[in-house]
Design a protein around this motif. Structure first.
Motif, mmCIF file in Angstrom:
data_model
loop_
_atom_site.group_PDB
_atom_site.id
_atom_site.type_symbol
_atom_site.label_atom_id
_atom_site.label_comp_id
_atom_site.label_asym_id
_atom_site.label_seq_id
_atom_site.Cartn_x
_atom_site.Cartn_y
_atom_site.Cartn_z
ATOM 1 N N PHE A 177 0.829 -1.194 0.000
ATOM 2 C CA PHE A 177 0.000 0.000 0.000
ATOM 3 C C PHE A 177 0.873 1.258 0.000
ATOM 4 N N VAL A 187 -8.738 7.290 12.876
ATOM 5 C CA VAL A 187 -7.637 7.521 11.950
ATOM 6 C C VAL A 187 -7.909 6.810 10.634
ATOM 7 N N THR A 188 -7.829 7.535 9.558
ATOM 8 C CA THR A 188 -7.999 6.941 8.234
ATOM 9 C C THR A 188 -6.741 7.185 7.421
ATOM 10 N N TYR A 189 -6.154 6.109 6.961
ATOM 11 C CA TYR A 189 -4.969 6.216 6.121
ATOM 12 C C TYR A 189 -5.398 6.198 4.664
ATOM 13 N N TRP A 190 -5.010 7.227 3.931
ATOM 14 C CA TRP A 190 -5.372 7.307 2.525
ATOM 15 C C TRP A 190 -4.157 7.047 1.652
ATOM 16 N N VAL A 215 -7.329 1.617 6.418
ATOM 17 C CA VAL A 215 -6.541 2.045 5.280
ATOM 18 C C VAL A 215 -7.480 2.042 4.080
ATOM 19 N N VAL A 216 -7.593 3.170 3.409
ATOM 20 C CA VAL A 216 -8.549 3.269 2.308
ATOM 21 C C VAL A 216 -7.816 3.619 1.013
ATOM 22 N N LEU A 262 1.141 4.895 0.942
ATOM 23 C CA LEU A 262 0.469 5.799 1.864
ATOM 24 C C LEU A 262 0.621 7.264 1.442
ATOM 25 N N HIS A 263 -0.500 7.972 1.358
ATOM 26 C CA HIS A 263 -0.459 9.397 1.024
ATOM 27 C C HIS A 263 -0.560 10.258 2.281
ATOM 28 N N GLU A 264 -1.559 9.989 3.067
ATOM 29 C CA GLU A 264 -1.733 10.807 4.259
ATOM 30 C C GLU A 264 -2.555 10.081 5.301
ATOM 31 N N ALA A 265 -2.444 10.554 6.515
ATOM 32 C CA ALA A 265 -3.252 10.025 7.606
ATOM 33 C C ALA A 265 -4.212 11.118 8.038
ATOM 34 N N GLU A 266 -5.482 10.795 8.004
ATOM 35 C CA GLU A 266 -6.494 11.768 8.393
ATOM 36 C C GLU A 266 -7.003 11.402 9.774
ATOM 37 N N VAL A 267 -6.944 12.341 10.679
ATOM 38 C CA VAL A 267 -7.379 12.059 12.044
ATOM 39 C C VAL A 267 -8.611 12.888 12.370
ATOM 40 N N THR A 268 -9.631 12.229 12.842
ATOM 41 C CA THR A 268 -10.847 12.926 13.266
ATOM 42 C C THR A 268 -11.100 12.615 14.730
#
Lengths: 171, 171
Positions: free
Chosen positions: A126, B133-136, B93-94, A128-134
């Motif tokens: 995979f 956490v969402t990994y893009w 991971v998306v 990885l581009h970025e990690a988005e945290v909410t």
DNA sequence: CCCTTTTCCGGAACGAGTCAAGACAACCGG
DNA sequence: CCGGTTGTCTTGACTCGTTCCGGAAAAGGG
């Protein structure tokens, strides 16, 4: 860091190779005045400046977010929301009750800001581009009062609590 | 950790104070067979077991997720997806191309697993429940080939790439 | 100032999800 | 084992955010 509002809107459009049009300026102005606003809020806000079709607003938002001039976020259960603050990989705190969104600086400031412990194990190969945290929870106001407070940047009507409210009467 | 599949579905329903019904069993079975599936996939899957109305599936999913027996996720731009794995605060991971979702263990295993550096500064009084956490990025398959690969758990049709594909022809 | 190309407009259409009311069937108590 | 109660399911209409389409308008280069 790179908050697009510090640039002259027309300059920022031109620099991106886009034509400077009234609808685009109106939307940029609306974005500056309503951080994290949903599309229908932005439509209403843009119309304070000038008559704009809803379709134009959707088009502008798409174009700008595709070019990275605005950031599109969509917390689970919410409609799309937009913000001018781009470039830093900042995160969001979202109130489960009223849907209000607040920015939080990212620890590292660059994406991806997190090291997924077992990425290779579960998703080998995979990229990885970025990690988005909410961050989910209750804002100060909603935590105090039982009733959810209106969030003016949420989709019109009362608040985004249609879902929340209904759920309470289920089960 | 608390993967609901290890329990007998009917027992798990009863323990939650719910009636054991055919639609619920069919949906639980569909969930077990299709992790991270969108609602319409689950409807189709549940119908392999038994005739069920789409509304019943929505109801079951609502009830179960309200009680915490299933977890509902909704990556930005995607429709709601559901999974049986609950209790741990694992992340996802998306793939930006095909929309495929993979689980990733959480570092601490309990929510909130992250300490928002400046929560007090930007959102004073906010009561934090959890950090999602969402990994893009791009899955191995999509990173290799230019074309997005179909994701069978995504909303039917071809893939969830309607958005992605269109965007390419915009700008 | 004209031409090309992008952008905008209006309206129709779509899909995910919800609402509502009546039919049905789990479960409880007898 | 049976009947009543109440939670659950069905059917079908409907809402809402968003997108598609095709023609009209206007931005910017020459």
């Amino acid at each position: 860091m790179t908050d697009a509002t510090v640039l002259q809107p027309s300059a920022m459009l031109r620099r991106a190779g886009l034509r400077v049009t009234q609808p685009r300026l109106a939307v940029l102005d609306a974005l500056a005045r309503h951080p994290h606003a949903a599309t229908d809020v932005l439509i209403a806000a843009a119309r304070e400046t000038r008559s704009v079709s809803h379709q134009a607003v959707y088009d502008v938002l798409h174009t700008l977010s595709d070019l990275g001039l605005v950031r599109r976020i969509q917390p689970a259960g919410s409609v799309a929301r937009y913000e001018l603050r781009v470039g830093d990989n900042h995160h969001h705190v979202v109130c489960r009750s009223c849907g209000d969104v607040v920015d939080i600086d990212c620890a590292t400031g660059s994406a991806p800001c997190l090291d997924p412990s077992e990425l290779d194990v579960h998703a080998p190969g995979f990229v990885l581009h970025e990690a988005e945290v909410t961050y989910w929870g209750l804002c100060a106001t909603c935590a105090g009062s039982a009733e959810p407070q209106p969030d003016l940047t949420a989709p019109s009507r009362t608040a985004s609590s249609r879902t929340t409210e209904k759920r309470k009467n289920r089960v």
